[in-house]
Motif scaffolding. Structure first.
Motif, short mmCIF file in Angstrom:
data_model
loop_
_atom_site.label_atom_id
_atom_site.label_comp_id
_atom_site.label_asym_id
_atom_site.label_seq_id
_atom_site.Cartn_x
_atom_site.Cartn_y
_atom_site.Cartn_z
N VAL A 175 0.86 -1.18 0.00
CA VAL A 175 0.00 0.00 0.00
C VAL A 175 0.89 1.23 0.00
CG1 VAL A 175 -1.82 1.26 1.19
CG2 VAL A 175 -1.79 -1.25 1.25
N ILE A 176 0.82 1.99 -1.06
CA ILE A 176 1.63 3.21 -1.21
C ILE A 176 0.82 4.39 -0.72
CG2 ILE A 176 2.91 4.68 -2.79
CD1 ILE A 176 3.17 2.26 -4.65
N VAL A 177 1.38 5.12 0.21
CA VAL A 177 0.70 6.25 0.82
C VAL A 177 1.22 7.54 0.18
CG1 VAL A 177 0.27 7.49 2.97
CG2 VAL A 177 0.42 4.99 2.98
N GLN A 178 0.31 8.29 -0.41
CA GLN A 178 0.69 9.56 -1.03
C GLN A 178 1.32 10.48 0.00
OE1 GLN A 178 0.79 10.59 -4.03
NE2 GLN A 178 0.62 12.81 -4.06
N SER A 179 2.39 11.14 -0.39
CA SER A 179 3.15 11.99 0.52
C SER A 179 2.96 13.47 0.20
CB SER A 179 4.64 11.64 0.42
OG SER A 179 5.44 12.61 1.05
N LYS A 180 3.17 14.30 1.20
CA LYS A 180 3.14 15.75 0.98
C LYS A 180 4.19 16.20 -0.02
CE LYS A 180 1.41 18.81 3.17
NZ LYS A 180 0.30 19.73 2.86
N VAL A 181 5.19 15.37 -0.26
CA VAL A 181 6.22 15.69 -1.25
C VAL A 181 5.58 16.01 -2.60
CG1 VAL A 181 8.02 14.61 -2.66
CG2 VAL A 181 8.13 14.46 -0.17
N HIS A 182 4.50 15.29 -2.94
CA HIS A 182 3.80 15.52 -4.20
C HIS A 182 2.47 16.23 -4.01
CE1 HIS A 182 6.51 13.48 -6.94
NE2 HIS A 182 6.59 12.45 -6.11
N GLY A 183 2.14 16.60 -2.79
CA GLY A 183 0.90 17.32 -2.55
C GLY A 183 -0.31 16.52 -2.99
N TYR A 184 -1.27 17.21 -3.61
CA TYR A 184 -2.49 16.56 -4.07
C TYR A 184 -2.34 15.90 -5.45
CZ TYR A 184 -4.86 19.17 -0.34
OH TYR A 184 -5.26 19.67 0.86
N ASP A 185 -1.15 15.94 -6.00
CA ASP A 185 -0.88 15.30 -7.30
C ASP A 185 -0.53 13.84 -7.04
OD1 ASP A 185 -0.07 14.41 -9.75
OD2 ASP A 185 1.43 15.98 -10.09
N ASN A 186 -1.51 12.97 -7.16
CA ASN A 186 -1.35 11.55 -6.81
C ASN A 186 -0.76 10.72 -7.94
OD1 ASN A 186 -2.84 11.10 -4.03
ND2 ASN A 186 -4.15 12.49 -5.20
N ALA A 197 -4.66 8.15 -0.86
CA ALA A 197 -4.53 9.43 -1.55
C ALA A 197 -4.42 10.60 -0.59
CB ALA A 197 -5.72 9.63 -2.47
N LEU A 198 -3.89 11.69 -1.11
CA LEU A 198 -4.05 13.01 -0.50
C LEU A 198 -4.96 13.80 -1.42
CD1 LEU A 198 -0.50 14.21 0.70
CD2 LEU A 198 -2.32 13.18 2.06
N VAL A 199 -6.05 14.31 -0.88
CA VAL A 199 -6.99 15.11 -1.67
C VAL A 199 -7.51 16.25 -0.81
CG1 VAL A 199 -7.72 13.17 -3.14
CG2 VAL A 199 -8.97 13.68 -1.02
N PRO A 200 -7.91 17.35 -1.42
CA PRO A 200 -8.60 18.38 -0.65
C PRO A 200 -9.97 17.87 -0.22
CG PRO A 200 -8.66 18.90 -2.99
CD PRO A 200 -7.76 17.71 -2.85
N ASP A 249 -16.62 14.22 -6.58
CA ASP A 249 -16.98 12.81 -6.56
C ASP A 249 -16.40 12.08 -7.77
OD1 ASP A 249 -18.37 13.01 -4.19
OD2 ASP A 249 -20.33 13.25 -5.17
N ALA A 250 -16.32 12.76 -8.89
CA ALA A 250 -15.76 12.14 -10.10
C ALA A 250 -14.29 11.77 -9.89
CB ALA A 250 -15.92 13.08 -11.29
N GLU A 251 -13.53 12.64 -9.24
CA GLU A 251 -12.12 12.34 -8.99
C GLU A 251 -11.98 11.19 -8.00
OE1 GLU A 251 -7.84 12.71 -8.95
OE2 GLU A 251 -9.47 12.87 -10.39
N LEU A 252 -12.83 11.16 -6.99
CA LEU A 252 -12.78 10.05 -6.04
C LEU A 252 -13.07 8.73 -6.75
CD1 LEU A 252 -14.64 11.61 -2.98
CD2 LEU A 252 -12.19 11.10 -3.14
N LYS A 253 -14.04 8.71 -7.63
CA LYS A 253 -14.35 7.49 -8.36
C LYS A 253 -13.20 7.10 -9.28
CE LYS A 253 -19.36 8.21 -8.31
NZ LYS A 253 -20.58 8.52 -9.11
N ARG A 269 -5.57 10.16 3.36
CA ARG A 269 -4.74 10.46 4.53
C ARG A 269 -4.81 11.94 4.87
NH1 ARG A 269 1.86 10.33 5.31
NH2 ARG A 269 1.89 9.29 7.34
N PHE A 270 -4.82 12.22 6.19
CA PHE A 270 -4.77 13.59 6.67
C PHE A 270 -3.65 13.70 7.70
CE2 PHE A 270 -9.00 13.18 4.96
CZ PHE A 270 -9.15 14.38 4.27
N ASN A 271 -2.86 14.76 7.54
CA ASN A 271 -1.68 14.99 8.38
C ASN A 271 -1.96 16.07 9.42
OD1 ASN A 271 0.59 13.33 7.16
ND2 ASN A 271 -0.13 14.41 5.35
N TYR A 272 -1.54 15.79 10.64
CA TYR A 272 -1.64 16.77 11.73
C TYR A 272 -0.30 16.85 12.46
CZ TYR A 272 -6.60 16.54 10.70
OH TYR A 272 -7.82 16.59 10.06
N MET A 273 0.78 16.90 11.64
CA MET A 273 2.13 17.11 12.16
C MET A 273 2.52 18.57 11.93
SD MET A 273 3.27 14.22 13.42
CE MET A 273 5.05 14.43 13.49
#
Length: 279
Positions: free
Chosen positions: A54-65, A83-86, A91-95, A106-110
């Motif tokens: 399972v690859i976790v999207q990183s803040k390194v690439h922001g919302y560009d998954n 994913a990282l998404v706003p 809904d289309a992007e989520l699908k 994922r949501f970051n609170y660091m």
């Protein structure tokens, strides 16, 4: 070392960075110290006997998954993504991301990753990703995540996965307040834990004798809601970069019983990430 891993074991938390020529880094986030392309991840997982990932999207690439999506596309049967998404993503992007193999957000609170999204906005998103069978994944400071964020998110309609043993401080011992709070959260049937990050919560270093008991306790008490990952390539690590072979060797300490080890490495990630019938 890898002979004790049940098949097909899953590395449920890692990242890919770049190559920057194809997938530029987010200008608003600190760049990684080095690129970590999919080919390097594949080679490492294969060498360690980790067949699923399972690859976790990183803040390194922001919302560009796209970097994560590209890696999943190369191994679509055995790789998934977070994913990282706003929170106002369409809904289309989520699908679209669901079809591409993503199974959560994922949501970051660091503190070093900036201000996190409001709980209200995340809960609104949770109502939409519930239709996809996705979950929320939360990473952050234990005083924020364990005491403020996760208790609220567990009122929503989807499972909540806590990263890296809640980033607690192993030096404070098993009786510490944050671990008590974590166990109370884990009593909720929708709360999951990644027992990754023994290298992040340790104060002694390998073989992580101070950190392993936390992971082992969680695996023993909440066997059906724990998953493991190595967190490669170990971004923003405050100590020496860990040896991934050492981290794999600690799995038998974290889950000494064969049934618990199978749940941790095979059946739990299969359920959470939708790997199919082979559990």
């Amino acid at each position: 070392m890898t002979g004790s891993l049940p098949r097909p074991s899953c590395n449920a938390h890692c990242h890919v960075f770049g190559p920057a020529g194809l997938f530029p880094f987010d200008q608003l986030s600190p760049p990684p110290t080095a690129e970590a392309p999919k080919e390097a991840l594949f080679a490492l997982n294969d060498a360690l006997g980790l067949e699923r990932c399972v690859i976790v999207q990183s803040k390194v690439h922001g919302y560009d998954n796209r970097a994560t999506e590209d890696a999943i596309a190369a191994r679509p049967a055995t790789y998934r993504g977070i994913a990282l998404v706003p929170t106002d993503v369409s809904d289309a992007e989520l699908k679209r991301l669901d079809v591409a193999g993503f199974r959560g957000v994922r949501f970051n609170y660091m503190h070093h990753l900036g201000e996190g999204d409001s709980v209200e906005a995340v809960l609104r998103l949770a109502g939409r990703i519930a239709r996809l069978g996705w979950h929320l994944q939360v990473h952050g400071d234990p005083s924020v995540v364990l005491e403020e964020i996760v208790p609220c998110l567990l009122k929503g309609p989807v499972p909540v996965v806590i990263d890296h043993i809640g980033r607690i401080d192993a030096a404070l011992g098993l009786d510490q307040h944050h671990f008590d709070a974590m166990r109370r959260l884990m009593n909720h049937p929708a709360c999951w834990m990644k027992v990754s990050g023994i290298d992040r919560i340790t104060r002694k270093g390998p073989p992580y004798a101070d950190a392993v008991p936390f992971a082992r306790t969680l695996v023993s008490e909440y066997t059906d809601r724990v998953v493991w990952g190595n967190d490669w390539p170990h971004p923003n690590h405050q100590g020496p970069i860990p040896d991934d072979r050492e981290l794999v060797s600690r799995i038998s300490d974290i889950a000494p019983e064969e049934a618990a080890r199978h749940a941790l490495m095979v059946s739990n990630p299969a359920r959470l990430y939708g790997f199919g019938e082979n559990v």
